[in-house]
Design an enzyme around this catalytic site. Structure first.
Site, short mmCIF file in Angstrom:
data_model
loop_
_atom_site.label_atom_id
_atom_site.label_comp_id
_atom_site.label_asym_id
_atom_site.label_seq_id
_atom_site.Cartn_x
_atom_site.Cartn_y
_atom_site.Cartn_z
N SER A 164 -45.33 29.61 68.30
CA SER A 164 -46.58 29.08 67.76
C SER A 164 -47.42 30.11 67.01
O SER A 164 -48.28 29.74 66.21
CB SER A 164 -47.43 28.48 68.89
OG SER A 164 -47.68 29.45 69.89
N LYS B 63 -52.26 27.00 64.04
CA LYS B 63 -53.65 26.53 64.11
C LYS B 63 -54.25 26.21 62.74
O LYS B 63 -55.22 25.45 62.65
CB LYS B 63 -54.51 27.57 64.82
CG LYS B 63 -54.28 27.66 66.32
CD LYS B 63 -54.94 26.51 67.05
CE LYS B 63 -54.96 26.75 68.55
NZ LYS B 63 -55.73 25.71 69.26
#
Length: 422
Positions: A315, A60
């Site tokens: 992720s 992110k």
């Protein structure tokens, strides 16, 4: 840009490459690792892209930093606002501190404490954290209202082309680092920013590569959107996989995923938990639930990937250690090794001893026992949690209870009762 241009604008290969040039000296170029254990298990070549090793332990950072960098002067004047279950918040906080921009970050009250602390650490004196709402969507609504009232810039966690371009830089690194054609890429989907960015780049440089999005079974928002050919708000979601528990995907991410991704895999939350434990115990990888989704999906694609080259994007690795007991329990239940029963014990001496001696198998273990004696009744209910060594031991346990006329209710098979008691 006028409204018509905004509606027609989309993301392309060049946008991702521009973002890559901006970010290559800011973010960590995370490793792409061949995983021998997984390769042997699935009889294929499995590579893992380690975004859990990013500066904020999540991909992110890429989208958040790139977005804020593109509006740096305006953001410094007005300040920024975001809503996030944790990882986007950390990216925004990191960017604010490094660029000297004030930010207000709205987080759901269900966010793990570890992620809240990380946000404060990365943002230092440049950010304020506001805890509100039970889901990302509730928190996001309040963040949007605050941004409008205060004249600040809202940094969307996924439905923004600059954010998506930033996330797509993961794919640039992957494709630069791998030295063989990639047959499959597995990536988690929450709002869709990661898979939209990955697939925009990869499908343009390697059209044959199959892009497989992975969602938790309790929050299939992209699957619903693709089935309805329209962004769809789910009435209820399971919030366990907090990094991917989104009631409604973005309009921009939906359009890109509809164009580029090849399939959606639904993974039960219990399977995610088993994968988290396996990654830790067998691979020394600390993955958060959303980060473990792509690895968990391999079991559901094992026939298709046999003999192929596969990349899984881990992720994020922001997993709160306090959740590990819950993760273990969910894994055991999913694997058929943990069962809860309400047992009506006869209220006489020796009843529990008989249960232990005559019903429990030699390898079975009681991990929970709660019982309150009622003197005015012949039987008293007790909540009993039993952990089995092997899944196949379950049939024998049930058969022994029936043979001895044990009155019981299996809590696992009653979802309402299970959520009430466990």
């Amino acid at each position: 840009m006028n409204t018509t241009e905004e509606k027609t604008k989309t993301l392309n290969l060049e946008d991702v490459l521009i973002a890559y040039q901006f970010l290559k000296d800011v973010v960590a170029h995370t490793p792409l690792q061949k995983n021998d254990r997984l390769s042997e298990q699935y009889d294929c070549q499995v590579y893992v892209k380690r975004e859990d090793l990013q500066h904020v332990r999540s991909f992110k950072l890429r989208g958040a930093y790139y977005k804020i960098k593109t509006i740096e002067h305006e953001a410094r004047e007005k300040g920024v606002v975001c809503a996030s279950a944790g990882n986007h918040a950390q990216g925004v906080a990191y960017a604010c501190a490094h660029l000297g921009i004030q930010g207000t970050i709205f987080m759901p009250q269900t966010t793990p404490k570890q992620k809240i602390n990380q946000v404060k650490m990365f943002g230092r004196d440049y950010i304020e954290v506001v805890m509100t709402g039970d889901t990302f969507d509730e928190s996001s609504a309040q963040a949007n209202a605050y941004a409008e009232e205060e004249g600040r810039i809202f940094i969307h966690p996924f439905d923004d082309l600059d954010i998506i371009a930033g996330q797509g830089t993961v794919a640039v690194e992957m494709m630069n680092d791998i030295h063989e054609p990639v047959d499959f890429v597995f990536g988690s989907i929450g709002g869709g920013g990661l898979m939209a960015g990955l697939s925009t780049y990869i499908k343009n440089v390697s059209p044959h590569t199959k892009m497989i999005g992975v969602e938790p079974s309790g929050a299939l928002s992209m699957k619903a959107a693709l089935e309805n050919n329209s962004v769809t708000t789910l009435p209820y979601i399971d919030k366990f996989v907090d990094g991917a528990a989104v009631q409604c995907v973005g309009h921009k991410t939906f359009e890109l995923c509809k164009k580029y991704i090849d399939d959606i895999v639904s993974v039960p939350e219990g399977k995610v938990c088993t994968t988290i434990l396996d990654l830790y115990n067998q691979h020394a990888i600390i993955a958060e639930p959303a980060g473990a989704l792509p690895i968990a999906a391999l079991d559901f694609y094992k026939d298709q990937i046999k003999g192929k080259t596969v990349v899984c994007v881990i992720s994020g690795g922001n997993n709160d250690i306090s959740r590990m007991q819950e993760i273990k329990e969910k894994s055991l239940i999913y694997e058929g090794l943990l069962y809860y029963f309400i047992v009506n014990f006869p209220q006489r001496a020796g009843a529990l001893r008989e249960f232990l001696d005559e019903v429990l198998g030699p390898d079975d273990d009681i991990i929970t026992f709660e019982y309150t004696k009622k003197n005015n009744k012949e039987r008293g209910p007790g909540l009993v949690g039993i952990e089995l060594k092997r899944r196949e031991d379950y049939a024998g346990l049930i058969e022994r209870m029936k043979q001895r006329n044990i009155s019981y209710t299996e809590v696992n098979k009653d979802s309402t009762l299970f959520h009430l008691l466990i």
